[in-house]
Design a protein around this motif. Structure first.
Motif, PDB file in Angstrom:
ATOM      1  N   CYS A 200      26.169  57.494  45.923  1.00 40.95           N
ATOM      2  CA  CYS A 200      24.835  58.100  46.070  1.00 40.95           C
ATOM      3  C   CYS A 200      23.753  57.202  45.484  1.00 40.95           C
ATOM      4  CB  CYS A 200      24.809  59.468  45.400  1.00 40.95           C
ATOM      5  SG  CYS A 200      25.784  60.733  46.247  1.00 40.95           S
TER       6      CYS A 200
ATOM      7  N   GLN B  36      23.021  54.136  47.511  1.00 37.55           N
ATOM      8  CA  GLN B  36      22.145  54.384  48.655  1.00 37.55           C
ATOM      9  C   GLN B  36      20.706  54.648  48.214  1.00 37.55           C
ATOM     10  OE1 GLN B  36      23.039  54.168  51.954  1.00 37.55           O
ATOM     11  NE2 GLN B  36      24.957  53.369  51.097  1.00 37.55           N
ATOM     12  N   LEU B  37      20.531  55.304  47.066  1.00 44.39           N
ATOM     13  CA  LEU B  37      19.188  55.636  46.601  1.00 44.39           C
ATOM     14  C   LEU B  37      18.420  54.402  46.127  1.00 44.39           C
ATOM     15  CD1 LEU B  37      19.897  58.922  44.615  1.00 44.39           C
ATOM     16  CD2 LEU B  37      18.522  58.710  46.692  1.00 44.39           C
TER      17      LEU B  37
ATOM     18  N   VAL C 184      16.842  52.548  49.173  1.00 40.98           N
ATOM     19  CA  VAL C 184      16.037  53.429  50.027  1.00 40.98           C
ATOM     20  C   VAL C 184      14.905  54.081  49.246  1.00 40.98           C
ATOM     21  CG1 VAL C 184      16.074  55.519  51.454  1.00 40.98           C
ATOM     22  CG2 VAL C 184      17.970  53.879  51.571  1.00 40.98           C
ATOM     23  N   VAL C 185      15.172  54.538  48.045  1.00 44.33           N
ATOM     24  CA  VAL C 185      14.154  55.188  47.212  1.00 44.33           C
ATOM     25  C   VAL C 185      13.724  54.226  46.105  1.00 44.33           C
ATOM     26  CG1 VAL C 185      13.587  57.219  45.813  1.00 44.33           C
ATOM     27  CG2 VAL C 185      15.156  57.444  47.745  1.00 44.33           C
ATOM     28  N   SER C 186      14.500  54.168  45.025  1.00 45.61           N
ATOM     29  CA  SER C 186      14.222  53.257  43.916  1.00 45.61           C
ATOM     30  C   SER C 186      15.301  53.435  42.862  1.00 45.61           C
ATOM     31  CB  SER C 186      12.844  53.539  43.289  1.00 45.61           C
ATOM     32  OG  SER C 186      12.830  54.826  42.702  1.00 45.61           O
TER      33      SER C 186
ATOM     34  N   GLY D  53      14.573  56.689  41.137  1.00 49.44           N
ATOM     35  CA  GLY D  53      15.094  57.856  41.849  1.00 49.44           C
ATOM     36  C   GLY D  53      16.582  58.038  41.634  1.00 49.44           C
TER      37      GLY D  53
END
Length: 459
Positions: free
Chosen positions: A401, A404-405, A408-410, A413
Motif C-alpha cells: 500500500c 503505491q501511495l 501516486v500521493v506522497s 500520505g
C-alpha cells in the motif's frame, strides 16, 4: 551433579516432595549469544537489499517494486511455512529447528555469491528465498529460547536479548551495505563490491551454522522454572494436539486480539524498514549513506528499548499496562516522524526515527512475553509463530500500500496511512484482557511445594 549444574542456580530443593527441581545452567548464556548471532545474520540479509534499493534496481535493471520483493519475500514465505515449522519445533524440539534455521541461512548466503552479475537477479532472488525460509525457523524463537533455558525472574530479559540479536542484524544491515556498495553508474564496480558483501556474509553464516550443529541442545537436563517443568510434563503426556493449540490461540479473544495488534505494530516496522531508502531519498536526494545511518539509529535505540522493556516486565509483571503504554508511544512517535521527515533538517529525522525505533522495536519482546503469559500452557513457539505470521501479513499489505501511495500521493500520505493503522491497533490493544496464566502457574506450583515442605518437616 555435573560441573555446569554446580555453576548454575538451584531454584528448588523439591526433589524430595514429588515436585520437579529447577536449575539454571551457565550454558544458557552461550546458547542465547549463539542464537542472537545467527538470528542477526538472517536479519542482516533481509534488509541488505532494501537499504540500497536504488543501487540494486539500477544494477539488475528491474523495477523498484521488484526490488521491494527481495524484502517482502521474507514476509510472504513465512506465512504458509510457519505452521509446519512450529509443529516441528513442538514435536522435534529446539535443536532440530536451530540447525535448520542456521544451515538454510548459510546456504542462502552461499547462493548469493554467484548472483553478483546484472543478468542474475533470479539467482539473488533464489538465495534470498532460501534465507527467508531460514527465517521461519528463527523469528519465532526468542520466547522459546527464554522459556527453555531461563528462570522466571529473567525470562522477559532473555526474550528481549534474543530479540536484540535480530535487531542488531537489522542495524548492521542498514549500516554496512551503503558503506560497501558505492552508488555509482559503473556496474562492474558495483558487482565487485556486491560480491565482497556476499562472500563476507556467507563466511560468517557458515561458521555460525557449524557452531549451532556442535553446541545446541534440545533443552537443559533440568527445567529452569516450575512452569516450564510442568509444561514439559504435559507435553510428554501429549495432552493436546498441535491443531488444538492453534485453535485455542485463534478462538480465545485475548490472544486473537493480541495477534492482530502485534501484526499491525510489527508489520509497520517491516514496511518502514523496507521503504526507508525511498522515504529518505524522496526528501534528501543523494543521502543514501544517511538513509542507512538513520535506519541504524532507529534500530540501535530500539534495541535499547527492547532490553529496557524486558527488564521492566521482569521487575513489574505489568504486561498489559506496558503493552498499552508502548503502543500509544509508538503511535505518537510515528506521528512525529511523519511530521518532521520533510522539514529539510536531517538531524531532526535522526531524532524522530530514533524515538520511533525505541517504541516500535521495543514493542517486539513485550508482545512475545504478553502472548506467552496469556496463552500458557500452549507452547511459546506456537504463540510467537502466529504473532509473526500476523506481522508478516500486515508487513506485506502495508509495504504494498505504501509503495503505491509514495509515487501516486506522497511519502507524507503513505506515513499518514500507517499512523491510521497504528491508531486502530492502539485502540484494540486497550480492550485485551490480562490473564497471566504462566505467572499464576509458577505461583501455584511454588505454593504447593511450600505447603508440602511445611507439612513434611524432615525435608
Amino acid at each position: 551433579m555435573d560441573s555446569e549444574a554446580k555453576a548454575g542456580v538451584l531454584y528448588s530443593s523439591s526433589e524430595v516432595v514429588c515436585q520437579p527441581a529447577t536449575k539454571l545452567y551457565t550454558r544458557r548464556w552461550f546458547i542465547l549469544a549463539l542464537f542472537c548471532l545467527y538470528s542477526g545474520t538472517n536479519a542482516f540479509q533481509w534488509i541488505q537489499y532494501s537499504i540500497i534499493s536504488n543501487i540494486i534496481t539500477r544494477f539488475y535493471g528491474v523495477e523498484i517494486t521488484t526490488t521491494d520483493w527481495l524484502s517482502m519475500v521474507y514476509m510472504l514465505v513465512y506465512i504458509p511455512l510457519i505452521f509446519p515449522a512450529t509443529w516441528l519445533l513442538d514435536t522435534r524440539g529446539f535443536r532440530v529447528v536451530a540447525i535448520l534455521g542456521s544451515s538454510l541461512n548459510a546456504l542462502g548466503a552461499l547462493i548469493k555469491i554467484a548472483s553478483a552479475e546484472p543478468h542474475l537477479f533470479a539467482v539473488t532472488m533464489l538465495g534470498q528465498t532460501v534465507c527467508s525460509i531460514a527465517q521461519v525457523f528463527i523469528l519465532g524463537m526468542p520466547s522459546k529460547v527464554a522459556a527453555t533455558w531461563f528462570g522466571p525472574k529473567e525470562v522477559s530479559t532473555a526474550c528481549a536479548i534474543a530479540v536484540f540479536g535480530n535487531q542488531l542484524g537489522v542495524a548492521i544491515g542498514f549500516l554496512l551495505p551503503p558503506q560497501i556498495v558505492p552508488d555509482v553508474d559503473d556496474l562492474e564496480v558495483v558487482a565487485v563490491n556486491l560480491r565482497y558483501m556476499f562472500i563476507g556474509t556467507a563466511a560468517v553464516t557458515t561458521v555460525l551454522a557449524i557452531l549451532v550443529i556442535i553446541f545446541f541442545k534440545k533443552q537443559p537436563p533440568i527445567a529452569p522454572s516450575l512452569a516450564q517443568a510442568n509444561f514439559l510434563t504435559r507435553q510428554d503426556a501429549k495432552e493436546e494436539s498441535y491443531l488444538q493449540s492453534i485453535k485455542k490461540l485463534v478462538f480465545r479473544v485475548p490472544s486473537f486480539l493480541l495477534i492482530i495488534t502485534y501484526g499491525i505494530n510489527t508489520g509497520s516496522f517491516y514496511a518502514i524498514s523496507t521503504l526507508l531508502n525511498q522515504e529518505i531519498l524522496d526528501s534528501y536526494p543523494d543521502k543514501i549513506v544517511d538513509a542507512g545511518q538513520i535506519g541504524l539509529s532507529m534500530v540501535v535505540v530500539g534495541v535499547v528499548g527492547s532490553i529496557v522493556w524486558g527488564i521492566w516486565l521482569d521487575r513489574t509483571r505489568t504486561y498489559k499496562k506496558t503493552t498499552v503504554a508502548v503502543y500509544i508511544l509508538t503511535l505518537i512517535s510515528m506521528g512525529l516522524y511523519t511530521a518532521t521527515l520533510n522539514l529539510g533538517q536531517l538531524w531532526i529525522v535522526y531524532v524522530s526515527s530514533s524515538l520511533l525505533g525505541f517504541t516500535m522495536t521495543g514493542y517486539l519482546p513485550i508482545g512475545f512475553e504478553f502472548a506467552a503469559e496469556i496463552t500458557y500452557p500452549i507452547s511459546e513457539g506456537s504463540s510467537s509463530g502466529l504473532l509473526n505470521a500476523s506481522a508478516q501479513t500486515f508487513g506485506i499489505v502495508f509495504t504494498l500500500c505504501m509503495g503505491q501511495l509514495i509515487p501516486v500521493v506522497s511519502v507524507l500520505g503513505a506515513n499518514i496511512f500507517l499512523c491510521g493503522a497504528l491508531l486502530i491497533g492502539a485502540i484494540v490493544t486497550v480492550t485485551i484482557s490480562e490473564d497471566l496464566r504462566r505467572q499464576r502457574e509458577n505461583q501455584r506450583l511454588f505454593d504447593k511445594i511450600k505447603t508440602e515442605i511445611v507439612g513434611n518437616p524432615s525435608t
